[in-house]
Scaffold this motif. Structure first.
Motif, PDB file in Angstrom:
ATOM      1  N   SER A  13      38.122   4.011  25.773  1.00  0.00           N
ATOM      2  CA  SER A  13      39.449   4.988  25.825  1.00  0.00           C
ATOM      3  C   SER A  13      38.911   6.047  26.508  1.00  0.00           C
ATOM      4  O   SER A  13      39.826   6.935  28.024  1.00  0.00           O
ATOM      5  N   GLY A  14      38.038   6.831  25.967  1.00  0.00           N
ATOM      6  CA  GLY A  14      37.517   8.037  26.649  1.00  0.00           C
ATOM      7  C   GLY A  14      37.766   8.800  25.379  1.00  0.00           C
ATOM      8  O   GLY A  14      37.624  10.512  25.925  1.00  0.00           O
ATOM      9  N   GLN A 102      43.305   4.895  29.946  1.00  0.00           N
ATOM     10  CA  GLN A 102      43.069   4.748  30.825  1.00  0.00           C
ATOM     11  C   GLN A 102      44.467   3.921  31.765  1.00  0.00           C
ATOM     12  O   GLN A 102      45.321   3.048  30.896  1.00  0.00           O
ATOM     13  N   SER A 104      44.600   1.619  33.204  1.00  0.00           N
ATOM     14  CA  SER A 104      45.179   0.391  33.533  1.00  0.00           C
ATOM     15  C   SER A 104      46.028  -0.860  32.643  1.00  0.00           C
ATOM     16  O   SER A 104      46.545  -0.133  31.369  1.00  0.00           O
ATOM     17  N   ASP A 107      44.783  -1.459  29.304  1.00  0.00           N
ATOM     18  CA  ASP A 107      44.763   0.074  27.987  1.00  0.00           C
ATOM     19  C   ASP A 107      45.707  -0.172  28.137  1.00  0.00           C
ATOM     20  O   ASP A 107      46.222   0.611  26.393  1.00  0.00           O
ATOM     21  N   SER A 136      42.367   9.329  31.042  1.00  0.00           N
ATOM     22  CA  SER A 136      41.778   9.220  30.909  1.00  0.00           C
ATOM     23  C   SER A 136      41.175   8.280  32.942  1.00  0.00           C
ATOM     24  O   SER A 136      41.439   7.564  32.948  1.00  0.00           O
ATOM     25  N   ARG A 137      39.903   9.133  33.085  1.00  0.00           N
ATOM     26  CA  ARG A 137      39.230   8.714  34.120  1.00  0.00           C
ATOM     27  C   ARG A 137      40.214   8.551  34.607  1.00  0.00           C
ATOM     28  O   ARG A 137      40.114   7.259  35.547  1.00  0.00           O
ATOM     29  N   VAL A 138      40.823   8.979  35.304  1.00  0.00           N
ATOM     30  CA  VAL A 138      41.806   8.802  36.295  1.00  0.00           C
ATOM     31  C   VAL A 138      42.754  10.420  37.072  1.00  0.00           C
ATOM     32  O   VAL A 138      42.759  11.573  36.699  1.00  0.00           O
ATOM     33  N   ASP A 165      37.616  10.933  36.600  1.00  0.00           N
ATOM     34  CA  ASP A 165      36.278  10.188  36.427  1.00  0.00           C
ATOM     35  C   ASP A 165      35.706   9.999  36.927  1.00  0.00           C
ATOM     36  O   ASP A 165      35.223  10.303  38.533  1.00  0.00           O
TER      37      ASP A 165
END
Ligand SMILES: Nc1ncnc2c1ncn2[C@@H]1O[C@H](COP(=O)(O)OP(=O)(O)O)[C@@H](O)[C@H]1O
Ligand SMILES: [Mg+2]
Length: 204
Positions: A13-14, A102, A104, A107, A136-138, A165
């Protein structure tokens, strides 16, 4: 000393990216920072071993008793599947808990029960530990970012910032660096994204 726990039971998840970069960010601010890797995979530790000695120092911690007196920050990187008694113990240690998520469907669903459990922790209910979420990653300006904002609103938790990301994180990690160890021409925009995260972490 302020302890910041980075937690999300979902692997990938980061957490480690957030933990190592938060440690790097605080070290660059001139503070005395310790990093404690509680994950048996030891990703943070590997990163710390690679860290060049001329960069702002981050001290490795492996036992609570070894915490240096002058430490101002303790960043705790936690393992996947963290919950129950172990979670309670760690939240008790922490002043703040940062949860990278994240955006999604999978997630978000995987994190739902965890956020509920976290909010029920005594330390959180008594406002001894504060919980914040990090995208995270967004990128906040994307549709996925908007989805995450909507989801977090349901939980009534602060969404304190965004880690986008980018391969900057991946490439920096290969050299034991955070994005704060990269030159401004390369990482200025990413470093600026961290300002609200740092403000939340530093807030009284
Ligand atoms: N913001 C990001 N941009 C690009 N890659 C990322 C980012 N965050 C994490 N990653 C990558 O995703 C994978 C999982 O991230 P990691 O921080 O190790 O998660 P965790 O510690 O929760 O398992 C790693 O390969 C990492 O390099
Ligand atoms: Mg990890």
């Amino acid at each position: 000393m302020q302890a910041i726990l980075i937690a999300n039971p979902k692997g990938g998840s980061g957490k480690t990216t957030l933990a190592t970069n938060l440690a790097g960010c605080l070290a660059h601010a001139g503070d005395a920072v310790c990093l404690w890797d509680l994950d048996r995979q030891h990703s943070s530790l590997e990163w710390l071993k690679l860290r060049p000695s001329h960069l702002p120092r981050i001290v490795r911690l492996d036992q609570r008793e070894h915490l240096p007196k002058k430490a101002q920050w303790l960043v705790l990187d936690s393992p996947a599947a963290l919950h129950g008694k172990r979670l309670t113990e760690l939240v008790k240690e922490a002043h703040k808990v940062l949860v990278p998520i994240q955006p999604s469907l999978y997630d978000i669903n995987a994190t739902r029960d965890f956020l509920a459990e976290l909010k029920e922790e005594k330390a959180v209910r008594k406002q001894k530990a504060f919980v914040g979420v990090v995208g995270s990653r967004v990128d906040p300006r994307t549709r996925a970012g908007a989805q995450l904002i909507t989801y977090i609103r349901e939980h009534d938790l602060p969404l304190v910032g965004w880690v986008r990301d980018t391969t900057l994180y991946v490439n920096a990690a290969f050299e034991g660096r955070s994005i704060f160890d990269l030159p401004a021409w390369q990482a200025e925009r990413e470093q600026a994204m961290w300002r609200p995260i740092l403000e939340w972490v530093q807030a009284e």
